[in-house]
Design a protein around this motif. Structure first.
Motif, PDB file in Angstrom:
ATOM      1  N   ALA A 141       0.828  -1.213   0.000  1.00 43.05           N
ATOM      2  CA  ALA A 141       0.000   0.000   0.000  1.00 43.05           C
ATOM      3  C   ALA A 141       0.858   1.256   0.000  1.00 43.05           C
ATOM      4  CB  ALA A 141      -0.930  -0.007   1.218  1.00 43.05           C
ATOM      5  N   TYR A 198       4.495  13.421   0.463  1.00 45.19           N
ATOM      6  CA  TYR A 198       4.131  12.048   0.814  1.00 45.19           C
ATOM      7  C   TYR A 198       5.114  11.451   1.819  1.00 45.19           C
ATOM      8  CZ  TYR A 198       3.053   7.090   0.427  1.00 45.19           C
ATOM      9  OH  TYR A 198       2.726   5.791   0.724  1.00 45.19           O
ATOM     10  N   PHE A 208      -4.307   0.074   5.263  1.00 47.55           N
ATOM     11  CA  PHE A 208      -4.584   1.017   4.180  1.00 47.55           C
ATOM     12  C   PHE A 208      -4.850   2.460   4.607  1.00 47.55           C
ATOM     13  CE2 PHE A 208      -6.015  -3.115   2.342  1.00 47.55           C
ATOM     14  CZ  PHE A 208      -5.075  -3.186   1.324  1.00 47.55           C
ATOM     15  N   ALA A 230      -3.327   5.575   2.361  1.00 46.96           N
ATOM     16  CA  ALA A 230      -4.345   6.195   1.508  1.00 46.96           C
ATOM     17  C   ALA A 230      -4.462   7.687   1.791  1.00 46.96           C
ATOM     18  CB  ALA A 230      -5.690   5.507   1.712  1.00 46.96           C
ATOM     19  N   VAL A 283      -1.979   6.923  -7.543  1.00 46.92           N
ATOM     20  CA  VAL A 283      -2.566   8.258  -7.391  1.00 46.92           C
ATOM     21  C   VAL A 283      -1.798   9.275  -8.235  1.00 46.92           C
ATOM     22  CG1 VAL A 283      -2.927  10.141  -5.743  1.00 46.92           C
ATOM     23  CG2 VAL A 283      -3.589   7.815  -5.138  1.00 46.92           C
ATOM     24  N   ILE A 300      -0.123   2.658  -3.760  1.00 41.62           N
ATOM     25  CA  ILE A 300      -1.166   3.692  -3.748  1.00 41.62           C
ATOM     26  C   ILE A 300      -0.626   5.041  -4.229  1.00 41.62           C
ATOM     27  CG2 ILE A 300      -2.814   4.975  -2.320  1.00 41.62           C
ATOM     28  CD1 ILE A 300      -3.194   2.474  -0.654  1.00 41.62           C
ATOM     29  N   ILE A 343      -2.923   0.140  -8.835  1.00 43.35           N
ATOM     30  CA  ILE A 343      -2.928  -0.119  -7.388  1.00 43.35           C
ATOM     31  C   ILE A 343      -3.449  -1.525  -7.127  1.00 43.35           C
ATOM     32  CG2 ILE A 343      -3.896   0.585  -5.164  1.00 43.35           C
ATOM     33  CD1 ILE A 343      -4.155   3.424  -6.330  1.00 43.35           C
ATOM     34  N   SER A 349      -1.395   9.459   0.460  1.00 44.83           N
ATOM     35  CA  SER A 349      -1.434   9.478  -1.006  1.00 44.83           C
ATOM     36  C   SER A 349      -2.433  10.505  -1.526  1.00 44.83           C
ATOM     37  CB  SER A 349      -1.790   8.087  -1.544  1.00 44.83           C
ATOM     38  OG  SER A 349      -0.800   7.141  -1.202  1.00 44.83           O
ATOM     39  N   ALA A 350      -3.576  10.640  -0.834  1.00 49.07           N
ATOM     40  CA  ALA A 350      -4.565  11.640  -1.247  1.00 49.07           C
ATOM     41  C   ALA A 350      -3.971  13.045  -1.162  1.00 49.07           C
ATOM     42  CB  ALA A 350      -5.816  11.525  -0.380  1.00 49.07           C
TER      43      ALA A 350
END
Length: 557
Positions: free
Chosen positions: A332, A526, A457, A461, A340, A336, A374, A464-465
């Motif tokens: 992940a 990130y 996750f 996640a 993204v 991810i 992903i 990554s967003a």
């Protein structure tokens, strides 16, 4: 490799060598396909990939399970000190490989027109012919790889893979560029580009035979009596056939999918073959980038099976579950953000790498495929986890279910004139999304102890967003500024300083700077969030090379 006898590797050292070589080969492959996509037209790129899908299926049928079976039988006989058994197993396997290779090569050489028409792309004829010899050369090379791996000698395999990739890169690109410069037909140019694969396989085979000759000189004489030939061949078949069937699922689906895409574009969507090839070529260029994130899962998947198997061997099922969770979380953390990033910058990346294609369409496709990548990464690691937990048949079943969905969705959407090729990435996304979801559900049910998908996750996640938003915002601001500064330069008299071609080049440079700036800042954001939120643990880093040192450097406990 040097001329000296290959040095024997430890298990983990050998796995690391193979993992490193696979990653290097994938990087070289990207360096081959990305510039190739700029040399070839979209239609020629589709011809190239059509032949490659046929080759991929035939190569799996010819070599899919035999190298693994050969490696296992050689390893067992070697451990028992049965040198004559090793020799006989290898001789029989080599004969089987050569027969299969010759047959597969003959099919492509004898029926290139029929195969091209079966794929609904008659222009792939030259690429099929050029790729046929590779099947003959790669079969004996695969036998030698299995032989060396059975002796825990991974370096010859790794070096031969790099030789293949470099020949493909250098010879393939050189031939493509020369043929384009000579004004040759675009489908013939695609054949020239793919001929580098056949040359690479031939040189890789020569290298492996050289290593084998050197290695044989160091072997002592043995007195054991080898098994009957029929028994050896029967054992090879029993081991190889199930592996081949499992490995061939995706290759069969890719072949069917390619034929369906060409057929539906021409029959239902109403395009002629030339336009269908162009549209498929646009899709294939987006697919080249979509395949990259999965390439970097190889070292992780190579680490999962021995780690989980070792824990299960001492009946420490809790530790096995914890290793599985760590593998998923590490996936992940890598997959991810990669997906993204492709989603957020799909069109700018296509503009950077393939400015001559339909940038808007390919960019949208890459964005959809970025999300799909992903799920592909998750699927690969889930497959390794299930195999390590002895759930070997389940990954095949979930893959079949997902691939059926892909074929049905592509058949319906691509045949719609208003959607046409734009339906292909949707089918891919639904296919691998479903496979990953089914795999994760099965793993959760099979390994209830300590496995939490929230822990796996949630933090990757969220990070990554934030990274994706950063990339999108930075690119948007930078592109507006840089494009204005480069593409619209004027003289003091108010007339354009550059012609249309010059303005396009500067516009491309502005886009390139904006993409690099966006990716750079997004990576910083990130990485900072991953460290600040402790999204990665020391156990996660332990799966990576130098992970313990990195954990100490980042002060992760």
């Amino acid at each position: 490799m040097s001329a000296s006898t290959p040095k024997k590797n430890s298990f983990f050292g050998g796995a690391a060598i193979l993992a490193a070589s696979v990653v290097l080969v994938k990087v070289i492959g990207a360096l081959y396909k990305i510039p190739l996509g700029r040399i070839l037209t979209d239609a020629a790129f589709a011809d190239f990939n059509t032949a490659y899908y046929i080759y991929s299926l035939l190569i799996i049928i010819s070599t899919g399970g035999l190298p693994v079976a050969l490696s296992k039988m050689v390893s067992e006989a070697h451990a028992q000190g049965r040198g004559n058994q090793v020799r006989k197993v290898f001789r029989l396997a080599m004969a089987a490989f050569c027969v299969l290779g010759a047959l597969s090569c003959a099919v492509m050489l004898r029926f290139p027109k029929e195969l091209a028409e079966l794929m609904n792309n008659s222009h792939s004829y030259w690429s099929i012919l050029a790729l046929a010899p590779a099947l003959f050369f790669i079969c004996p090379m695969s036998a030698l790889r299995g032989y060396f791996q059975g002796h825990s000698l991974m370096t010859p395999t790794a070096v031969s893979q790099v030789i293949e990739a470099l020949c493909k890169l250098v010879i393939g690109l050189a031939l493509a560029k020369m043929m384009v410069g000579a004004g040759m037909d675009e489908s013939q140019t695609a054949g020239g580009a793919i001929l580098g694969v056949s040359v690479g396989c031939a040189l890789g085979m020569v290298y492996m035979f050289f290593c084998y000759g050197r290695f044989r000189l160091s072997l002592p004489k043995f007195r054991d009596v080898p098994d009957d030939s029929r028994k050896i061949l029967s054992t090879l078949a029993k081991l190889a056939v199930p592996i081949t069937l499992g490995s061939s699922v995706m290759a069969v689906v890719n072949l069917l999918d390619t034929s369906i895409l060409f057929g539906r574009l021409q029959d239902a969507a109403g395009f002629n073959e030339a336009m269908a090839r162009t549209l498929k070529g646009v899709y294939d260029k987006a697919m080249t980038l979509y395949n990259l994130p999965a390439s970097f899962m190889v070292p992780l998947t190579a680490s999962v099976v021995p780690a989980v198997s070792a824990a299960r061997a001492v009946k420490n099922y809790r530790q096995a579950a914890q290793v599985s969770e760590t593998a998923l979380r590490t996936t992940a953390l890598l997959a991810i953000p990669a997906g993204v990033g492709l989603f957020a910058l799909g069109e700018p990346i296509i503009q950077l790498l393939y400015p001559g294609t339909d940038v808007a369409r390919a960019g949208w496709m890459l964005s959809m495929l970025g999300v799909a990548s992903i799920f592909v990464c998750l699927m690969l690691v889930c497959n390794s986890i299930m195999q390590a937990h002895r759930l070997v048949s389940i990954p095949v079943l979930t893959t079949v279910v997902g691939c059926i969905v892909k074929i049905v969705v592509n058949y319906i959407l691509v045949g719609n004139p208003d959607i046409n090729i734009d339906g292909a990435p949707i089918g891919t996304l639904l296919c691998f999304g479903l496979i990953a979801l089914l795999d994760l559900i099965i793993i959760k049910l099979a390994l209830p102890r300590s496995l939490s998908y929230v822990r796996v996750f949630a933090k990757p996640a969220a990070a990554s967003a934030a990274m994706g938003l950063t990339a999108w915002a930075v690119y948007g601001l930078a592109a507006k500024l840089l494009v204005k500064l480069t593409a619209f330069q004027e003289t003091t008299d108010g007339y354009p300083l550059l012609d249309e071609a010059g303005a396009a080049i500067l516009s491309w440079k502005g886009n390139a700077l904006a993409v690099v700036l966006a990716i750079g800042l997004a990576v910083v954001v990130y990485f900072a969030l991953v460290v600040l939120t402790r999204a990665i643990s020391r156990e996660d880093l332990s799966l990576m090379p130098k992970g313990d040192k990195l954990a100490r450097l980042l002060r992760i406990s």
